[in-house]
Motif scaffolding. Structure first.
Motif, PDB file in Angstrom:
ATOM      1  N   TYR A 104       0.839  -1.208   0.000  1.00  0.00           N
ATOM      2  CA  TYR A 104       0.000   0.000   0.000  1.00  0.00           C
ATOM      3  C   TYR A 104       0.871   1.253   0.000  1.00  0.00           C
ATOM      4  O   TYR A 104       0.607   2.213  -0.733  1.00  0.00           O
ATOM      5  N   ILE A 105       1.927   1.249   0.821  1.00  0.00           N
ATOM      6  CA  ILE A 105       2.829   2.405   0.893  1.00  0.00           C
ATOM      7  C   ILE A 105       3.488   2.647  -0.460  1.00  0.00           C
ATOM      8  O   ILE A 105       3.590   3.791  -0.922  1.00  0.00           O
ATOM      9  N   ILE A 106       3.934   1.565  -1.117  1.00  0.00           N
ATOM     10  CA  ILE A 106       4.570   1.715  -2.425  1.00  0.00           C
ATOM     11  C   ILE A 106       3.593   2.310  -3.430  1.00  0.00           C
ATOM     12  O   ILE A 106       3.928   3.248  -4.168  1.00  0.00           O
ATOM     13  N   ARG A 107       2.356   1.795  -3.462  1.00  0.00           N
ATOM     14  CA  ARG A 107       1.361   2.356  -4.378  1.00  0.00           C
ATOM     15  C   ARG A 107       1.091   3.822  -4.060  1.00  0.00           C
ATOM     16  O   ARG A 107       0.982   4.661  -4.956  1.00  0.00           O
ATOM     17  N   TYR A 108       0.972   4.115  -2.779  1.00  0.00           N
ATOM     18  CA  TYR A 108       0.671   5.488  -2.352  1.00  0.00           C
ATOM     19  C   TYR A 108       1.781   6.445  -2.803  1.00  0.00           C
ATOM     20  O   TYR A 108       1.507   7.517  -3.349  1.00  0.00           O
ATOM     21  N   LEU A 109       3.031   6.064  -2.598  1.00  0.00           N
ATOM     22  CA  LEU A 109       4.157   6.927  -2.963  1.00  0.00           C
ATOM     23  C   LEU A 109       4.298   7.062  -4.477  1.00  0.00           C
ATOM     24  O   LEU A 109       4.698   8.124  -4.977  1.00  0.00           O
ATOM     25  N   LEU A 110       3.975   5.993  -5.215  1.00  0.00           N
ATOM     26  CA  LEU A 110       4.056   6.068  -6.676  1.00  0.00           C
ATOM     27  C   LEU A 110       3.069   7.077  -7.247  1.00  0.00           C
ATOM     28  O   LEU A 110       3.291   7.643  -8.323  1.00  0.00           O
ATOM     29  N   LEU A 111       1.977   7.283  -6.533  1.00  0.00           N
ATOM     30  CA  LEU A 111       0.954   8.228  -7.006  1.00  0.00           C
ATOM     31  C   LEU A 111       1.322   9.685  -6.727  1.00  0.00           C
ATOM     32  O   LEU A 111       0.692  10.595  -7.248  1.00  0.00           O
ATOM     33  N   GLN A 112       2.341   9.901  -5.896  1.00  0.00           N
ATOM     34  CA  GLN A 112       2.741  11.265  -5.536  1.00  0.00           C
ATOM     35  C   GLN A 112       3.888  11.724  -6.432  1.00  0.00           C
ATOM     36  O   GLN A 112       4.842  10.982  -6.643  1.00  0.00           O
ATOM     37  N   VAL A 158       9.630  11.397   2.160  1.00  0.00           N
ATOM     38  CA  VAL A 158      10.256  10.411   1.284  1.00  0.00           C
ATOM     39  C   VAL A 158       9.643  10.460  -0.109  1.00  0.00           C
ATOM     40  O   VAL A 158       8.512  10.904  -0.292  1.00  0.00           O
ATOM     41  N   LYS A 159      10.421   9.961  -1.082  1.00  0.00           N
ATOM     42  CA  LYS A 159       9.977   9.995  -2.474  1.00  0.00           C
ATOM     43  C   LYS A 159      10.658   8.859  -3.236  1.00  0.00           C
ATOM     44  O   LYS A 159      11.836   8.593  -3.043  1.00  0.00           O
ATOM     45  N   ILE A 160       9.906   8.188  -4.102  1.00  0.00           N
ATOM     46  CA  ILE A 160      10.472   7.127  -4.944  1.00  0.00           C
ATOM     47  C   ILE A 160      11.174   7.760  -6.136  1.00  0.00           C
ATOM     48  O   ILE A 160      10.611   8.617  -6.822  1.00  0.00           O
ATOM     49  N   GLU A 161      12.407   7.310  -6.400  1.00  0.00           N
ATOM     50  CA  GLU A 161      13.175   7.855  -7.520  1.00  0.00           C
ATOM     51  C   GLU A 161      13.766   6.738  -8.355  1.00  0.00           C
ATOM     52  O   GLU A 161      14.091   5.655  -7.842  1.00  0.00           O
ATOM     53  N   VAL A 165      10.685   4.129 -16.732  1.00  0.00           N
ATOM     54  CA  VAL A 165      10.320   2.758 -17.113  1.00  0.00           C
ATOM     55  C   VAL A 165      10.242   1.872 -15.879  1.00  0.00           C
ATOM     56  O   VAL A 165       9.275   1.117 -15.692  1.00  0.00           O
ATOM     57  N   ASN A 166      11.245   1.969 -14.997  1.00  0.00           N
ATOM     58  CA  ASN A 166      11.241   1.136 -13.793  1.00  0.00           C
ATOM     59  C   ASN A 166      10.113   1.511 -12.847  1.00  0.00           C
ATOM     60  O   ASN A 166       9.538   0.649 -12.183  1.00  0.00           O
ATOM     61  N   ILE A 167       9.791   2.802 -12.779  1.00  0.00           N
ATOM     62  CA  ILE A 167       8.663   3.240 -11.942  1.00  0.00           C
ATOM     63  C   ILE A 167       7.368   2.604 -12.446  1.00  0.00           C
ATOM     64  O   ILE A 167       6.545   2.120 -11.669  1.00  0.00           O
ATOM     65  N   ARG A 168       7.192   2.575 -13.752  1.00  0.00           N
ATOM     66  CA  ARG A 168       5.960   1.997 -14.315  1.00  0.00           C
ATOM     67  C   ARG A 168       5.905   0.480 -14.118  1.00  0.00           C
ATOM     68  O   ARG A 168       4.851  -0.077 -13.844  1.00  0.00           O
ATOM     69  N   PHE A 169       7.056  -0.182 -14.281  1.00  0.00           N
ATOM     70  CA  PHE A 169       7.075  -1.627 -14.039  1.00  0.00           C
ATOM     71  C   PHE A 169       6.712  -1.925 -12.586  1.00  0.00           C
ATOM     72  O   PHE A 169       5.989  -2.868 -12.278  1.00  0.00           O
ATOM     73  N   CYS A 170       7.239  -1.111 -11.685  1.00  0.00           N
ATOM     74  CA  CYS A 170       6.932  -1.281 -10.265  1.00  0.00           C
ATOM     75  C   CYS A 170       5.452  -1.026 -10.014  1.00  0.00           C
ATOM     76  O   CYS A 170       4.795  -1.748  -9.263  1.00  0.00           O
ATOM     77  N   PHE A 171       4.940   0.014 -10.669  1.00  0.00           N
ATOM     78  CA  PHE A 171       3.522   0.362 -10.546  1.00  0.00           C
ATOM     79  C   PHE A 171       2.648  -0.835 -10.916  1.00  0.00           C
ATOM     80  O   PHE A 171       1.722  -1.220 -10.196  1.00  0.00           O
TER      81      PHE A 171
END
Length: 639
Positions: A104-112, A158-161, A165-171
């Protein structure tokens, strides 16, 4: 839990609130949250406690303080709270399990698009900041699997960096991995808001059909989600860089289908796809295309290298199976793109394959190592699972063709030879294929290829394996032939694999490493290099732990020279932690298969699969007190 004792949604929400708080909550607070009155809360608590009584859990009620959970069996409680995986796959419901909280945290941060404070996450999840700090460690570990990092800035959060392409694969991983439907779900549609997934689905299906690009249902669902992710990211001015997708391999069908998808999505969503985004969509189309033919030799060369290594390690020779080779080569074409660009691929069959078809999975692992070396890229277990499906097909065909190719040598004339041939064909119709009948002179001067020879005269040691019989095929002759046919002689004859000298019961607590060392020592006399044997076993465990299920683990060397096929057995009264997931083994079979004895290997794995699939049988083995009891239990298996 009976069918009538199912927690209604309101009770689940009540328990979620109490579990997240793990302290007293007033009746008014719960009533307000659930939009009911205090009397309903009291009634619900009474009913829930009656259901929970069997597990020793309860909701404590204290006047002036409110309600608080008292858990004696947290596992049972969580089973009530989220009994089905489908219920846990909800993109908006606040999770209560730690593993779901990390996703959930990963999804939440990806949306920010910016930083998020840890306090905000704690409030979002109804947990303490210390809990979030603990979860963040797992978040970082999961992100690293996708080559992403979690940057932290004082006062900002915090922020995902990482690359787009990798962000979308993770998404997609955290959006699709637990999805239980091949159709677009209401939850997924709600998640993407105004982006109409069903219209995207219509566009994709029409485009694929027009350009004759075939995909599985799972691949189409995956493509829909990736297109939706692309649309969402483009609307947020987050673009893929062209340099991230260099050396993509595709054909004209895939290109035209991708171009059509993009043109229609641009009209539908009123956005503009830059050139790099065309490459991104093309990547997903060509990596999921189920090809019907291939026009290159690279894949065939790789397949041949896989088969050579499998023959070296396991003795199986699939080189003559042309349909299997063609299918595997066709599979590799899109797989190469997936692997090259580190695309995550979900394999819903993976656990079933590992548990029920361990031999096919082992062959898939060998194939993976060859492919990884060729591409200089790591390859996921999901890809191994798909390779294993092809080997399962090859093994199934091989089992239909288990007839031994036999030459007859008869020195007393054609009549005697025909009599012998007739008797063998009648008795061994399903096991033996007679490929020729020759005189002793013809046999000695020819260059024959057969599994073994049946002869009415002695042939000597230099001319290979043979069985000497009388022309009239006595009972003794029949038994001697049967010894050359493992599929007959090995039925319920487990003494050929097991012996008391290779059997151990451990009453005290042992580590996995201690168990491996103990069992490897059993092979000291049969292995050409005992130290190398143990190292090879550990090397295989490092690739993928050999836990199969039902408390059974099957360690074995990648390759070892042994003089006979044996299985060392350990029954551990105290469970042995076997992998990172915390699975514990109490039955450990260490395999040492003599080179070129793949008939034994296939049969051993069939026996192992039955143990894994039969909890009652595994339970009986765990309770065995000596070797004879153990063998008697296995003797009941159908092999």
């Amino acid at each position: 839990m009976t069918e009538k004792q199912v927690l209604i949604p309101r009770w689940q929400k009540l328990l979620q609130q109490l579990y997240a708080k793990m302290d007293f909550m007033s009746g008014e607070e719960l009533a307000s949250s659930l939009q009911v009155n205090s009397r309903t809360i009291r009634s619900d608590v009474k009913t829930i406690n009656a259901i929970f009584l069997v597990d020793g859990n309860k909701i404590e009620a204290v006047r002036g303080k409110g309600y608080r959970l008292e858990l004696q069996d947290e596992t049972a409680f969580l089973g009530w709270l989220a009994p089905f995986k489908e219920e846990r796959f909800n993109l908006h419901v606040i999770p209560t399990l730690a593993e779901d909280r990390v996703a959930y945290i990963i999804r939440y941060l990806l949306l920010q698009n910016g930083f998020t404070k840890l306090d905000t996450l704690a409030e979002e999840l109804y947990v303490s900041k210390s809990t979030i700090n603990s979860d963040i460690l797992d978040v970082k570990r999961k992100l690293a699997e996708h080559h992403l990092t979690l940057s932290k800035r004082a006062s900002y959060g915090v922020k995902i960096e990482g690359s787009e392409v990798n962000i979308r694969f993770c998404f997609s991983k955290y959006l699709l991995s637990d999805s239980v439907s091949l159709l677009v779900s209401e939850e997924e549609q709600t998640f993407f808001g105004e982006i109409d997934l069903r219209k995207i689905q219509t566009i994709i299906l029409a485009s694929l059909e027009q350009y004759k690009v075939q995909m599985t249902d799972m691949a189409i669902k995956n493509l829909i989600i990736h297109v939706a992710i692309a649309v969402r990211r483009i609307k947020g001015a987050q673009y893929v860089h062209q340099g991230d997708l260099q050396d993509l391999e595709f054909n004209i069908q895939e290109l035209r289908a991708s171009q059509k998808i993009i043109r229609e999505i641009e009209t539908l969503e009123s956005i503009k796809f830059p050139e790099s985004e065309l490459t991104y969509i093309l990547l997903h189309v060509c990596s999921k295309h189920v090809l019907q033919s291939y026009n290159g030799y690279r894949e065939i060369i790789i397949v041949n290298k896989m088969l050579e290594e499998i023959k070296r390690q396991y003795g199986y020779d699939f080189s003559a199976h042309q349909q299997f080779i063609a299918n595997l080569a066709l599979h590799l074409k899109p797989a190469v793109n997936r692997i090259k660009f580190n695309m995550n691929i979900h394999n819903p069959y993976l656990e079933n394959i590992k548990t029920n078809y361990p031999l096919a999975f082992e062959l898939g692992l060998v194939a993976r190592e060859v492919l990884a070396l060729e591409l200089d890229q790591p390859i996921s277990e999901s890809e191994v699972g798909y390779l294993a499906i092809h080997f399962l097909y090859a093994l199934s065909d091989a089992s239909k063709e288990r007839k031994k190719r036999v030459l007859l040598v008869c020195a007393s004339g054609i009549g005697t030879a025909k009599l012998l041939e007739s008797k063998i064909q009648k008795i061994f119709a399903e096991e033996i294929d007679i490929i020729g009948s020759y005189s002793l002179y013809e046999y000695k001067t020819g260059n024959w290829q057969a599994d073994f020879v049946i002869s009415t005269v002695p042939l000597g040691d230099a001319l290979g394996e043979y069985v000497q019989v009388t022309p009239f095929l006595s009972e003794i002759d029949i038994r001697n032939i049967q010894k050359r046919l493992p599929s007959i002689t090995s039925k319920n004859n487990f003494e050929q694999f097991f012996s008391a000298n290779y059997f151990e019961i451990l009453e005290e607590k042992y580590s996995k490493d201690q168990v491996l060392t103990l069992l490897a020592q059993k092979f000291e006399e049969t292995s050409s290099d005992q130290k190398a044997f143990l190292e090879s076993v550990k090397e295989r465990e490092d690739i993928v732990a050999t836990y199969l299920g039902n408390g059974l683990a099957v360690p074995h060397p990648i390759f070892a020279e042994v003089s006979e096929t044996k299985i060392a057995v350990c029954i551990a009264r105290e469970p042995v932690v076997w992998n990172e997931d915390g699975d514990v083994a109490q039955i450990i079979f260490m395999l040492a298969i003599k080179n070129k004895e793949q008939e034994h290997l296939s049969q051993v794995y069939e026996m192992i699969s039955q143990v894994v699939e039969t909890p009652k049988l595994a339970k009986e083995i765990k309770k065995a007190t000596n070797f004879n009891e153990f063998i008697q239990i296995l003797a009941r298996l159908e092999t």
